[in-house]
Design an enzyme around this catalytic site. Structure first.
Site, PDB file in Angstrom:
ATOM      1  N   GLY A  44       0.781  -1.242   0.000  1.00 31.99           N
ATOM      2  CA  GLY A  44       0.000   0.000   0.000  1.00 31.99           C
ATOM      3  C   GLY A  44       0.807   1.283   0.000  1.00 31.99           C
ATOM      4  O   GLY A  44       0.323   2.319  -0.448  1.00 31.99           O
ATOM      5  N   ASP A 100       1.016   3.463   4.701  1.00 29.52           N
ATOM      6  CA  ASP A 100      -0.057   4.206   4.031  1.00 29.52           C
ATOM      7  C   ASP A 100      -1.103   4.686   5.031  1.00 29.52           C
ATOM      8  O   ASP A 100      -1.438   5.862   5.089  1.00 29.52           O
ATOM      9  CB  ASP A 100      -0.706   3.337   2.937  1.00 29.52           C
ATOM     10  CG  ASP A 100      -1.042   1.914   3.411  1.00 29.52           C
ATOM     11  OD1 ASP A 100      -0.905   1.617   4.617  1.00 29.52           O
ATOM     12  OD2 ASP A 100      -1.451   1.101   2.565  1.00 29.52           O
ATOM     13  N   ASP A 103      -4.931   1.830  10.925  1.00 31.01           N
ATOM     14  CA  ASP A 103      -6.354   1.570  11.133  1.00 31.01           C
ATOM     15  C   ASP A 103      -6.539   0.992  12.538  1.00 31.01           C
ATOM     16  O   ASP A 103      -6.611   1.725  13.514  1.00 31.01           O
ATOM     17  CB  ASP A 103      -6.823   0.638  10.010  1.00 31.01           C
ATOM     18  CG  ASP A 103      -8.310   0.386  10.011  1.00 31.01           C
ATOM     19  OD1 ASP A 103      -9.043   1.121  10.675  1.00 31.01           O
ATOM     20  OD2 ASP A 103      -8.744  -0.560   9.330  1.00 31.01           O
ATOM     21  N   GLY A 105      -4.273  -0.526  14.088  1.00 36.24           N
ATOM     22  CA  GLY A 105      -2.973  -0.399  14.735  1.00 36.24           C
ATOM     23  C   GLY A 105      -2.289  -1.731  14.975  1.00 36.24           C
ATOM     24  O   GLY A 105      -1.158  -1.771  15.448  1.00 36.24           O
ATOM     25  N   LEU A 108       1.033  -2.227  12.837  1.00 39.89           N
ATOM     26  CA  LEU A 108       2.174  -1.403  13.230  1.00 39.89           C
ATOM     27  C   LEU A 108       2.645  -1.667  14.650  1.00 39.89           C
ATOM     28  O   LEU A 108       3.841  -1.624  14.906  1.00 39.89           O
ATOM     29  CB  LEU A 108       1.848   0.081  13.041  1.00 39.89           C
ATOM     30  CG  LEU A 108       2.409   0.660  11.760  1.00 39.89           C
ATOM     31  CD1 LEU A 108       3.930   0.646  11.779  1.00 39.89           C
ATOM     32  CD2 LEU A 108       1.937  -0.116  10.531  1.00 39.89           C
ATOM     33  N   LYS A 131      -6.624   6.561  10.776  1.00 41.22           N
ATOM     34  CA  LYS A 131      -8.063   6.338  10.948  1.00 41.22           C
ATOM     35  C   LYS A 131      -8.276   5.958  12.409  1.00 41.22           C
ATOM     36  O   LYS A 131      -8.419   4.779  12.753  1.00 41.22           O
ATOM     37  CB  LYS A 131      -8.465   5.169  10.033  1.00 41.22           C
ATOM     38  CG  LYS A 131      -9.898   5.175   9.577  1.00 41.22           C
ATOM     39  CD  LYS A 131     -10.248   3.847   8.959  1.00 41.22           C
ATOM     40  CE  LYS A 131     -10.027   3.768   7.484  1.00 41.22           C
ATOM     41  NZ  LYS A 131     -10.464   2.455   6.922  1.00 41.22           N
ATOM     42  N   ASP A 159      -5.679  -0.410  -1.927  1.00 41.17           N
ATOM     43  CA  ASP A 159      -6.422  -1.294  -2.827  1.00 41.17           C
ATOM     44  C   ASP A 159      -7.711  -1.810  -2.208  1.00 41.17           C
ATOM     45  O   ASP A 159      -7.936  -1.697  -0.988  1.00 41.17           O
ATOM     46  CB  ASP A 159      -5.559  -2.519  -3.164  1.00 41.17           C
ATOM     47  CG  ASP A 159      -5.494  -3.491  -1.984  1.00 41.17           C
ATOM     48  OD1 ASP A 159      -5.155  -3.042  -0.864  1.00 41.17           O
ATOM     49  OD2 ASP A 159      -5.804  -4.678  -2.163  1.00 41.17           O
ATOM     50  N   ARG A 165      -5.262   0.658  -6.851  1.00 42.65           N
ATOM     51  CA  ARG A 165      -4.026   1.246  -6.316  1.00 42.65           C
ATOM     52  C   ARG A 165      -3.526   2.397  -7.188  1.00 42.65           C
ATOM     53  O   ARG A 165      -2.835   3.293  -6.724  1.00 42.65           O
ATOM     54  CB  ARG A 165      -2.907   0.200  -6.250  1.00 42.65           C
ATOM     55  CG  ARG A 165      -3.138  -0.902  -5.228  1.00 42.65           C
ATOM     56  CD  ARG A 165      -1.833  -1.682  -5.032  1.00 42.65           C
ATOM     57  NE  ARG A 165      -2.050  -2.966  -4.379  1.00 42.65           N
ATOM     58  CZ  ARG A 165      -2.143  -3.151  -3.064  1.00 42.65           C
ATOM     59  NH1 ARG A 165      -2.052  -2.123  -2.245  1.00 42.65           N
ATOM     60  NH2 ARG A 165      -2.324  -4.356  -2.560  1.00 42.65           N
TER      61      ARG A 165
HETATM   62  P1  5GP Z   1      -4.210  -2.148  10.816  1.00 44.77           P
HETATM   63  O1  5GP Z   1      -3.368  -3.264  11.321  1.00 44.77           O
HETATM   64  O2  5GP Z   1      -3.795  -0.787  11.355  1.00 44.77           O
HETATM   65  O3  5GP Z   1      -5.668  -2.416  11.026  1.00 44.77           O
HETATM   66  O4  5GP Z   1      -4.071  -2.200   9.263  1.00 44.77           O
HETATM   67  C1  5GP Z   1      -3.348  -1.305   8.553  1.00 44.77           C
HETATM   68  C2  5GP Z   1      -3.362  -1.751   7.104  1.00 44.77           C
HETATM   69  O5  5GP Z   1      -4.690  -2.050   6.700  1.00 44.77           O
HETATM   70  C3  5GP Z   1      -2.898  -0.655   6.187  1.00 44.77           C
HETATM   71  O6  5GP Z   1      -1.546  -0.758   5.930  1.00 44.77           O
HETATM   72  C4  5GP Z   1      -3.715  -0.910   4.940  1.00 44.77           C
HETATM   73  O7  5GP Z   1      -3.022  -1.817   4.125  1.00 44.77           O
HETATM   74  C5  5GP Z   1      -4.961  -1.563   5.435  1.00 44.77           C
HETATM   75  N1  5GP Z   1      -6.055  -0.596   5.526  1.00 44.77           N
HETATM   76  C6  5GP Z   1      -6.538   0.021   6.623  1.00 44.77           C
HETATM   77  N2  5GP Z   1      -7.534   0.850   6.319  1.00 44.77           N
HETATM   78  C7  5GP Z   1      -7.692   0.765   4.980  1.00 44.77           C
HETATM   79  C8  5GP Z   1      -8.553   1.412   4.049  1.00 44.77           C
HETATM   80  O8  5GP Z   1      -9.415   2.253   4.365  1.00 44.77           O
HETATM   81  N3  5GP Z   1      -8.390   1.063   2.741  1.00 44.77           N
HETATM   82  C9  5GP Z   1      -7.463   0.151   2.328  1.00 44.77           C
HETATM   83  N4  5GP Z   1      -7.390  -0.099   1.026  1.00 44.77           N
HETATM   84  N5  5GP Z   1      -6.619  -0.464   3.184  1.00 44.77           N
HETATM   85  C10 5GP Z   1      -6.737  -0.154   4.490  1.00 44.77           C
HETATM   86 MG    MG Z   2      -0.648  -1.595   4.350  1.00 46.22          MG
END
Ligand code: 5GP
Ligand code: MG
Length: 174
Positions: A44, A100, A103, A105, A108, A131, A159, A165
């Site tokens: 991403g 990118d 969300d 977390g 990360l 987010k 994506d 993308r």
């Molecule tokens: P987390 O572990 O923080 O939930 O996930 C982060 C990853 O989820 C990001 O790197 C991304 O790849 C994906 N992601 C989170 N939110 C979105 C979104 O709104 N759209 C897309 N396409 N990917 C997201």
């Molecule tokens: Mg990602």
């Protein structure tokens, strides 16, 4: 590309560019003399990273790491796989992770713990988007572009099942 009725532009390309400029200025202040290792999280972040590093006019190295926690759906699965190995000589480097969007977390917080164990000289996080509404793990973002509401976004590297993308704007997928 044909206009799509299920896509609504949330962040137009000129606003993305302005956010990247601001991030580049902050990163330049902190890293201009550190020869950092810029670690792009695939897939991403590939467009964001390529725009960002072209605004950093000092020595640095770029490497890539692929993590997956999403599968093909829109919800984080809660577990994270590392599918690329770390670059040689990772320990002792000033490492800047480029992501990118943060969300839940989960991705990360896992990665930061994992990399901290490898003893980098420093470890910071740059994210284009945050987010916070869906956060499950606390993650400190050192360099943040823009905060967004809880909607599923595509474009500028993001994506949905590997599509969209290549959109130059960040769009809400409805
Ligand atoms: P987390 O572990 O923080 O939930 O996930 C982060 C990853 O989820 C990001 O790197 C991304 O790849 C994906 N992601 C989170 N939110 C979105 C979104 O709104 N759209 C897309 N396409 N990917 C997201
Ligand atoms: Mg990602």
């Amino acid at each position: 590309m044909e206009p799509r009725s299920n896509l609504r532009v949330l962040i137009p390309r000129q606003d993305i560019a302005a956010a990247v400029d601001t991030l580049a200025a902050a990163i330049t202040r902190d890293y201009h003399d550190k020869n950092p290792l810029v670690l792009c999280l695939l897939k991403g972040s590939f467009i964001f990273t390529s725009d960002l590093v072209r605004r950093l006019y000092f020595p640095l190295e770029v490497d890539f790491l692929r993590l997956s926690s999403y599968g093909s759906g829109k919800e984080s699965s809660g577990s994270v796989d590392i599918t690329l190995h770390l670059p040689e000589g990772f320990g002792g480097r000033h490492v800047l992770i480029v992501e990118d969007i943060i969300d839940s977390g989960i991705t990360l917080s896992f990665l930061l713990d994992y990399l901290a164990d490898k003893e980098p000289a420093s470890l910071r996080l740059c994210a284009l988007l945050d987010k916070p509404a869906r956060r499950q793990r606390e993650v400190h973002v050192d360099y943040l572009g823009l905060t967004v509401s809880d909607e599923f976004l595509v474009g500028y590297g993001l994506d949905c099942d590997e599509k969209y993308r290549n959109l130059p704007d960040i769009c809400i997928l409805e």
